[in-house]
Design a protein around this motif. Sequence first.
Motif, PDB file in Angstrom:
ATOM      1  N   ARG A 121      -6.287  -6.474  -5.970  1.00 44.91           N
ATOM      2  CA  ARG A 121      -5.898  -6.117  -4.600  1.00 44.91           C
ATOM      3  C   ARG A 121      -6.990  -6.461  -3.589  1.00 44.91           C
ATOM      4  O   ARG A 121      -6.742  -7.162  -2.608  1.00 44.91           O
ATOM      5  CB  ARG A 121      -5.589  -4.612  -4.537  1.00 44.91           C
ATOM      6  CG  ARG A 121      -5.157  -4.129  -3.155  1.00 44.91           C
ATOM      7  CD  ARG A 121      -5.124  -2.605  -3.070  1.00 44.91           C
ATOM      8  NE  ARG A 121      -6.482  -2.076  -3.222  1.00 44.91           N
ATOM      9  CZ  ARG A 121      -6.805  -1.099  -4.055  1.00 44.91           C
ATOM     10  NH1 ARG A 121      -5.901  -0.523  -4.817  1.00 44.91           N
ATOM     11  NH2 ARG A 121      -8.065  -0.682  -4.132  1.00 44.91           N
ATOM     12  N   HIS A 127      -0.490  -8.890  -4.573  1.00 42.02           N
ATOM     13  CA  HIS A 127       0.489  -7.858  -4.216  1.00 42.02           C
ATOM     14  C   HIS A 127       0.894  -7.033  -5.437  1.00 42.02           C
ATOM     15  O   HIS A 127       1.186  -5.848  -5.331  1.00 42.02           O
ATOM     16  CB  HIS A 127       1.728  -8.537  -3.618  1.00 42.02           C
ATOM     17  CG  HIS A 127       2.932  -7.663  -3.518  1.00 42.02           C
ATOM     18  ND1 HIS A 127       3.013  -6.579  -2.680  1.00 42.02           N
ATOM     19  CD2 HIS A 127       4.120  -7.702  -4.172  1.00 42.02           C
ATOM     20  CE1 HIS A 127       4.194  -6.001  -2.803  1.00 42.02           C
ATOM     21  NE2 HIS A 127       4.882  -6.660  -3.712  1.00 42.02           N
ATOM     22  N   HIS A 176       0.091  -3.178  -2.911  1.00 41.18           N
ATOM     23  CA  HIS A 176       0.177  -2.946  -1.465  1.00 41.18           C
ATOM     24  C   HIS A 176       1.414  -3.662  -0.944  1.00 41.18           C
ATOM     25  O   HIS A 176       2.044  -4.432  -1.680  1.00 41.18           O
ATOM     26  CB  HIS A 176      -1.073  -3.442  -0.727  1.00 41.18           C
ATOM     27  CG  HIS A 176      -1.252  -4.930  -0.811  1.00 41.18           C
ATOM     28  ND1 HIS A 176      -0.548  -5.805  -0.019  1.00 41.18           N
ATOM     29  CD2 HIS A 176      -2.015  -5.689  -1.630  1.00 41.18           C
ATOM     30  CE1 HIS A 176      -0.891  -7.052  -0.331  1.00 41.18           C
ATOM     31  NE2 HIS A 176      -1.771  -6.994  -1.314  1.00 41.18           N
ATOM     32  N   ASP A 177       1.754  -3.410   0.289  1.00 36.06           N
ATOM     33  CA  ASP A 177       2.902  -4.083   0.905  1.00 36.06           C
ATOM     34  C   ASP A 177       2.516  -4.882   2.134  1.00 36.06           C
ATOM     35  O   ASP A 177       3.347  -5.164   3.000  1.00 36.06           O
ATOM     36  CB  ASP A 177       3.984  -3.054   1.265  1.00 36.06           C
ATOM     37  CG  ASP A 177       4.734  -2.568   0.047  1.00 36.06           C
ATOM     38  OD1 ASP A 177       4.925  -3.360  -0.886  1.00 36.06           O
ATOM     39  OD2 ASP A 177       5.121  -1.387   0.015  1.00 36.06           O
ATOM     40  N   ASP A 178       1.232  -5.240   2.222  1.00 42.59           N
ATOM     41  CA  ASP A 178       0.778  -6.050   3.350  1.00 42.59           C
ATOM     42  C   ASP A 178       1.320  -7.464   3.212  1.00 42.59           C
ATOM     43  O   ASP A 178       1.545  -7.953   2.093  1.00 42.59           O
ATOM     44  CB  ASP A 178      -0.747  -6.090   3.398  1.00 42.59           C
ATOM     45  CG  ASP A 178      -1.360  -4.715   3.589  1.00 42.59           C
ATOM     46  OD1 ASP A 178      -0.677  -3.830   4.165  1.00 42.59           O
ATOM     47  OD2 ASP A 178      -2.498  -4.510   3.148  1.00 42.59           O
ATOM     48  N   PRO A 179       1.507  -8.185   4.304  1.00 38.79           N
ATOM     49  CA  PRO A 179       1.955  -9.566   4.202  1.00 38.79           C
ATOM     50  C   PRO A 179       0.867 -10.441   3.570  1.00 38.79           C
ATOM     51  O   PRO A 179      -0.317 -10.104   3.631  1.00 38.79           O
ATOM     52  CB  PRO A 179       2.204  -9.987   5.649  1.00 38.79           C
ATOM     53  CG  PRO A 179       1.478  -9.002   6.501  1.00 38.79           C
ATOM     54  CD  PRO A 179       1.336  -7.746   5.690  1.00 38.79           C
TER      55      PRO A 179
END
Length: 181
Positions: A121, A127, A176-179
Amino acid sequence: MIIDGVEMRGVRAGDAAGLADTLTRNRAFMAPFEPWRSEVFFTEAGQAARIEALLAERDAGRTASYVLVETGSGAPVGMINLGSITLGPFRSGGVGYWVDRALHGRGLATAAVEEVCRIARDEIGLHRVEAGTLVDNTASQRVLAKAGFEQYGLAPRYLHINGAWRDHRLFQRLLHDDPPL
């Protein structure tokens, strides 16, 4: 990561002899969970070739390989690999690990999996991390559950293990769900 007298660090060329010794000592124990291995695999030369390949894969950004070593002696007692690293919109990798049978039950595998997920991460930007276990490998399934993985499927005849195509339970941990960067 240091836990119970064991630390995790990047694999090095100098680990070949120690890994060969530990793998040989654990050969019968690990056989039900592993693909067929040639006799050369269990030698210092075999491990040196394997480490060279792992380091080349690391340099290409496809693998991150770590060894678990005793803090005093530096003797290898396990290994964990984050392989099949894919970036772009997928941003995923697969984890595989083993720990010397004599050290089972101390939380070393769980700590190593958690640390590799942190690296995946925070340093690589992945992801998700996935893993597969034989359907009857409840010990490894407990490690993954403790490290925050969830089962998402069953893969029939997934890998050729111990002389046969064996079904595997598939697990993943979303980090995580970040782009994607």
